[in-house]
Design a protein around this motif. Structure first.
Motif: not given
Length: 268
Positions: A195, A202-204
């Motif tokens: 992230r 901030g998503r994977p």
């Protein structure tokens, strides 16, 4: 870190830390996503651990696989020098243009044959797609989420078919690989739920632990070697998360975890 030369294996893989994995298959030695720098800052990313084995201990390497060259957690300074000194680099077309004359750019679903050293003909390296972020992430001018990323499938007569995912966060992509390349029996899966707050909310950018377990189920692989889950601060999930996810999915028997620098047999 050790500089003792890494013994050759017939058909095995070892993770050295971060994404960096050595695969011995068909008498050849392949290294994927080489990262050999010491710990420290790399721009907006920070490395927390060096490799378990120094690049000088790998001996003669036949092929370097580079999933992408734009992020230092997959190709740092020493890793780039290592790749550019190798006899052959297989990567995506955009990365190949930046990595020099020994780099061959493979678009998804195209392949390159490498003569095996065990007398078994050729090792086929098939490039497969990867999505380096959420499915709905904004795409760049080349149509990629984040950047061009390439996965690889290794195959040959009498050998297990091995999938190396690269930094892929998409189960849909894993499903497509499984459909188009049946019979994958071993997989090196990049996990860690990387992230970066400034990217995609901030998503994977890589698979989280549950998606890694789901990918293993979709592939129906017998052997799963996790990589890309430690050594950098932006990896938000570690080995304990992976082991729990595989346990909860009833897939613990597939997961092969050994200390970095130790071998995992790729045959079930």
């Amino acid at each position: 870190m050790t500089s003792t030369e890494l013994a050759r294996r017939e058909c095995a893989a070892t993770v050295l830390g971060g994404p960096t994995t050595v695969v011995d298959i068909g008498g050849l030695r392949l290294v994927s996503d080489p990262t050999f720098d010491e710990p420290g800052p790399h721009g907006y990313l920070t490395k927390t651990a060096g490799p378990a084995i120094d690049e000088s201990a790998l001996g003669a390497v036949d092929v370097v696989l580079v999933s992408h060259d734009q992020h230092p957690d997959n190709l740092d300074e020493r890793g780039r020098a290592f790749a550019q000194a190798a006899p052959l680099v297989l990567t995506g077309p955009l990365s190949a243009a930046r990595l020099g004359e020994r780099a061959v750019g493979l678009s998804p679903w195209t392949s390159h044959s490498v003569p095996r050293r065990d007398g078994g003909g050729n090792l086929t390296v098939l490039a497969v797609p990867a999505v380096h972020g959420p499915e709905d992430g904004e795409r760049d001018a080349d149509g990629n989420v984040n950047c061009e990323v390439t996965g690889f499938v290794l195959s040959g007569d009498g050998l297990p078919t091995v999938y190396v995912s690269g930094d892929n966060a998409s189960i849909r992509t894993v499903t497509e690989v499984s459909r188009r390349v049946p019979g994958i029996s071993a997989a090196v899966l990049h996990a860690g739920a990387a992230r970066v707050p400034a990217k995609f909310e901030g998503r994977p950018l890589s698979m989280d632990s549950r998606r890694t377990a789901a990918a293993a189920a979709v592939l129906d692989a017998d052997v799963v070697v996790p990589a890309h889950y430690d050594g950098w601060t932006h990896f938000s999930e570690g080995l304990a998360d992976l082991e729990l996810a595989f346990h909860e999915a009833g897939l613990s028997s597939l997961l092969r975890v050994t200390p970095h620098g130790s071998w995992v047999d790729l045959r079930s």
